[in-house]
Design a protein around this motif. Structure first.
Motif, PDB file in Angstrom:
ATOM      1  N   ASP A 287       0.834  -1.216   0.000  1.00 58.47           N
ATOM      2  CA  ASP A 287       0.000   0.000   0.000  1.00 58.47           C
ATOM      3  C   ASP A 287       0.861   1.256   0.000  1.00 58.47           C
TER       4      ASP A 287
ATOM      5  N   LYS B 142       2.268   1.725  -3.483  1.00 65.14           N
ATOM      6  CA  LYS B 142       1.255   2.216  -4.413  1.00 65.14           C
ATOM      7  C   LYS B 142       0.950   3.696  -4.174  1.00 65.14           C
ATOM      8  N   GLN B 143       0.839   4.069  -2.903  1.00 65.59           N
ATOM      9  CA  GLN B 143       0.516   5.470  -2.605  1.00 65.59           C
ATOM     10  C   GLN B 143       1.667   6.393  -3.000  1.00 65.59           C
TER      11      GLN B 143
ATOM     12  N   ILE C  98       3.743   5.825  -5.441  1.00 64.12           N
ATOM     13  CA  ILE C  98       3.710   5.918  -6.911  1.00 64.12           C
ATOM     14  C   ILE C  98       2.632   6.901  -7.347  1.00 64.12           C
ATOM     15  N   LYS C  99       1.469   6.857  -6.692  1.00 61.59           N
ATOM     16  CA  LYS C  99       0.398   7.797  -7.000  1.00 61.59           C
ATOM     17  C   LYS C  99       0.869   9.244  -6.825  1.00 61.59           C
ATOM     18  N   ILE C 100       1.508   9.491  -5.700  1.00 63.97           N
ATOM     19  CA  ILE C 100       1.970  10.853  -5.410  1.00 63.97           C
ATOM     20  C   ILE C 100       2.993  11.298  -6.450  1.00 63.97           C
ATOM     21  N   GLU C 101       3.904  10.395  -6.807  1.00 60.00           N
ATOM     22  CA  GLU C 101       4.947  10.745  -7.769  1.00 60.00           C
ATOM     23  C   GLU C 101       4.362  11.026  -9.151  1.00 60.00           C
ATOM     24  N   VAL C 102       3.379  10.236  -9.568  1.00 63.67           N
ATOM     25  CA  VAL C 102       2.733  10.470 -10.863  1.00 63.67           C
ATOM     26  C   VAL C 102       2.010  11.818 -10.864  1.00 63.67           C
ATOM     27  N   LEU C 103       1.301  12.100  -9.772  1.00 61.82           N
ATOM     28  CA  LEU C 103       0.593  13.376  -9.685  1.00 61.82           C
ATOM     29  C   LEU C 103       1.563  14.557  -9.669  1.00 61.82           C
TER      30      LEU C 103
ATOM     31  N   TYR D  91      -5.868  16.920  -4.577  1.00 60.95           N
ATOM     32  CA  TYR D  91      -5.858  15.473  -4.372  1.00 60.95           C
ATOM     33  C   TYR D  91      -4.484  15.003  -3.890  1.00 60.95           C
ATOM     34  N   SER D  92      -3.414  15.577  -4.448  1.00 62.40           N
ATOM     35  CA  SER D  92      -2.062  15.207  -4.041  1.00 62.40           C
ATOM     36  C   SER D  92      -1.807  15.590  -2.587  1.00 62.40           C
TER      37      SER D  92
ATOM     38  N   LEU E  97      -3.432  13.024  -0.398  1.00 66.29           N
ATOM     39  CA  LEU E  97      -2.654  11.782  -0.300  1.00 66.29           C
ATOM     40  C   LEU E  97      -1.451  11.954   0.619  1.00 66.29           C
TER      41      LEU E  97
END
Length: 722
Positions: free
Chosen positions: A23, A26-27, A29-34, A77-78, A81
């Motif tokens: 988890d 994944k989180q 990676i989400k932050i880095e993509v955003l 959203y970032s 997170l």
């Protein structure tokens, strides 16, 4: 049994630990993509945002709107997170700080439309909320890395968001308060001296305001005339005196701090002399543009100039038009006026042009570079290559935007006016050749041109058969894309030629002197006046547009002399441009836009019924137009009237020269007729998509005091002046 139970609990604990690690990954990676998406949005808006005023590309506008709309949501959203991350890392508060800083860096894209301007309070609330959230996160991690977090907190507050202030300045209610002072001043400015002593050549007697003292005690006035710097409450004399009863009009306390157009022209420094740094008068005209820009702002604030002020401006316009290449100069002045107007509505440059803002930016740059470098070293040392890459990418994007915005700001029109006014005010600057040369260099650099200088084009006979794709324009996409109608297909734009500008200027000059329309000047008023007194202005434009296309085929450009080709280019370009306004920008024309749309739809239907499918060549269309003239059912249609007028022009002209002379003069005159408008918001809207030439003509006729209030039933030939 106990061993089995222990084994089960160990397995569950391992699975929970494994799930937690997954988890977290994944989180992260989400932050880095955003972060990467935010960096891309930031670079596009920060670097290319200013190009909106000269770019008419639809794809560019769509990408800009998408980035402008999605960026705040992505940042919010970032931040959520990062706030809810179930793990601790020094990168998180730093990234959060950079997200908020990124949100505040859109100097060149403060607002997308006029509707955004009136929501300045909501932008302030949103900015404050993100600031508080990020500050709390920094304080939360203070124990982990106190000094770094403290520097971040300071940097966050140094990067003050001026977006809400810029939007507030451009809002309607604040503009009405700000420009009340200008309206009072302009109502008496023409009385301050002897009108017989006015000279447009030397600007003697033209006391139009360029800049008032920075230390003004009047907050609303200081926000604009100090080039929109923050108001300062210092113990100095206010430049405005209280008005007396019964009108209560405030008067200007003229001091050395007040810079007028007259003072700029009378400056004896080398920078503004014809033999020195301003041989073509562009620096003086820049100050003139800023002063006249305030008159356009009066229109947006709901004020109007008195008749005497318009007469004085008319005198100035006639003087400019009488010069050699005066038409180029007057449209150059108008271009800069609209550049100031665009910046006022859609950017933060008006509130950022101040020494203190520049110092803040320079202080922030080392912090913006140093902390990510420290973070990069830590990440590489711990083996987090992806985290280091994202940090570098995000750091580079902010650095690029900061440097770009700083460069655009110091070379902006607002900054140049401030440099010139400071030069005019200071005798030391005038004596110092190095200071004058530096200002000259800064003022000669143009990073972004005022506008694209293009005329968009449309031809009914070439585009009538076009049908929009139902795969793109349907009920599902109606909420996201503007509806396209049958026949609504734009041609490639053409460059605005000097011949077109010369024709408009010549037509205006003749009108201001003789007050005659083109048909009377060419002695064809009796024969062609019927085509100028139709039901609506849309009828007139479309009928003459079809007639011009008819003549273009019957008397092609290849058969004309060089002088005739100039008139040919003027007539065809303005004909297709006015038709474009009917189809794509009806708000900029007289009449209700819905009525204009309906008339156009009927004209497309008439063309489809007459010509049939799209395979019909232009030669076949012209032949069918010739047969329509004798058809009683088609004589009152737009297409039938256009064919009749075209035949009348071709058969009634003594030679080919007269045909294109009549058409060129007519289209120049009708541009002057349709330009006056009270729908100021419509003109401001089209500034964000490359601008429209009719807006430039609107500014010109507004200064000249020309209005469009024809009596009932008269559509074109009775141009009136207030």
């Amino acid at each position: 049994m106990a061993e089995l139970e222990e084994w089960v609990w160990n397995k569950l604990a391992d699975r929970c630990n494994k799930t937690t690690i997954e988890d977290q990954t994944k989180q992260m990676i989400k932050i880095e993509v955003l972060l990467a998406i935010t960096a891309a949005f930031l670079v596009f808006l920060g670097v290319f945002g200013s190009f909106r005023r000269r770019c008419s590309n639809g794809a560019f506008a769509m990408v800009g709107f998408a980035a402008y709309t999605l960026m705040p949501a992505v940042i919010a959203y970032s931040l959520g997170l990062i706030q809810n991350a179930p793990f601790c890392a020094i990168e998180l508060p730093i990234w959060a700080t950079y997200l908020v800083v990124a949100l505040r860096n859109m100097d060149s894209y403060t607002a997308h439309s006029m509707g955004d301007i009136e929501r300045w309070k909501s932008f302030n609330v949103d900015s404050a909320a993100k600031l508080i959230l990020t500050s709390w996160m920094i304080l939360k991690y203070a124990i982990l890395a106190g000094p770094i977090m403290g520097i971040l907190l300071v940097a966050l507050f140094i990067k003050v968001d001026r977006r809400g202030q810029a939007l507030k300045l451009a809002s309607n209610s604040v503009m009405q308060k700000n420009y009340r002072f200008i309206a009072d001043y302009m109502s008496t400015e023409h009385l301050l001296g002897d009108s017989s002593d006015e000279d447009p050549a030397t600007m003697r007697g033209y006391r139009y305001l360029v800049r008032v003292a920075d230390e003004a005690k009047v907050h609303s006035l200081c926000s604009m005339h100090s080039l929109c710097s923050m108001a300062k409450w210092r113990q100095k004399e206010a430049p405005w005196l209280d008005g007396d009863a019964p009108h209560y009009r405030q008067l200007l306390n003229s001091t050395d701090e007040v810079i007028t157009v007259e003072k700029v022209w009378n400056c004896e420094g080398r920078l503004l002399s014809a033999r020195g740094g301003d041989p073509d008068g562009r620096l003086k005209d820049l100050c003139l543009s800023f002063s006249l820009f305030e008159f356009i702002c009066l229109r947006f604030a709901g004020y109007s100039l008195p008749g005497e002020a318009h007469k004085k401006l008319c005198h100035l316009i006639r003087r400019l038009l009488s010069e050699e290449n005066g038409y180029e100069r007057i449209f150059r002045v108008i271009e800069l006026e609209l550049a100031f107007l665009f910046d006022l509505f859609y950017t933060k440059y008006p509130v950022n042009v101040h020494l203190r803002r520049s110092v803040y930016r320079m202080l922030l740059l080392p912090i913006a570079v140093a902390i990510p470098l420290i973070l990069l070293y830590v990440a590489i040392s711990d083996g987090f290559v992806i985290m280091a890459t994202i940090t570098v990418f995000f750091m580079t994007s902010i650095l690029v935007v900061e440097l770009t915005q700083f460069g655009i700001m110091i070379f902006s029109e607002w900054a140049k006016v401030k440099y010139i006014c400071t030069y005019v005010r200071s005798e030391w600057w005038q004596r110092n050749r190095c200071a004058g040369k530096l200002i000259e260099i800064l003022c000669r650099v143009w990073l972004v041109k005022p506008w694209g200088r293009q005329l968009r084009q449309y031809s009914l006979l070439k585009s009538y058969s076009y049908s929009p794709s139902k795969w793109i324009y349907n009920g599902l996409t109606a909420g996201y894309l503007d509806r396209k109608r049958n026949g609504q297909k734009q041609l490639d734009p053409t460059n605005l030629s000097k011949e077109v500008k010369m024709a408009i200027s010549r037509s205006l000059g003749k009108y201001l002197v003789m007050e005659q329309a083109s048909l009377r000047r060419n002695d064809v008023s009796d024969e062609l006046s019927w085509a100028c007194n139709l039901e609506t202005t849309t009828h007139v434009i479309m009928v003459w547009h079809i007639a011009t296309t008819f003549c273009e085929h019957e008397v092609p450009c290849a058969q004309l002399s060089e002088e005739q080709r100039d008139n040919f280019g003027i007539a065809t370009k303005l004909s297709q441009y006015l038709a474009y306004l009917v189809v794509f920008a009806p708000r900029l024309l007289p009449g209700h836009p819905c009525r204009t749309d309906y008339i156009f739809d009927r004209a497309v239907g008439e063309a489809r019924e007459l010509f049939g499918g799209s395979s019909v060549s232009m030669e076949e269309q012209i032949q069918k137009l010739k047969t329509v003239i004798d058809n009683e059912q088609c004589q009152e249609t737009i297409v039938g009237r256009g064919a009749r007028l075209g035949m009348q022009l071709v058969n009634g002209a003594a030679d080919q020269w007269q045909i294109w002379k009549v058409l060129a003069d007519f289209w120049a005159d009708i541009m002057l007729y349709v330009a006056p408008s009270n729908d100021t918001a419509a003109h401001a809207r089209y500034l964000t998509t490359g601008g429209e030439f009719v807006t430039h003509v609107w500014v010109l006729v507004s200064h000249a005091g020309i209005t469009r209030d024809p009596p009932s039933g008269k559509q074109y030939d009775d141009l009136e002046r207030s």
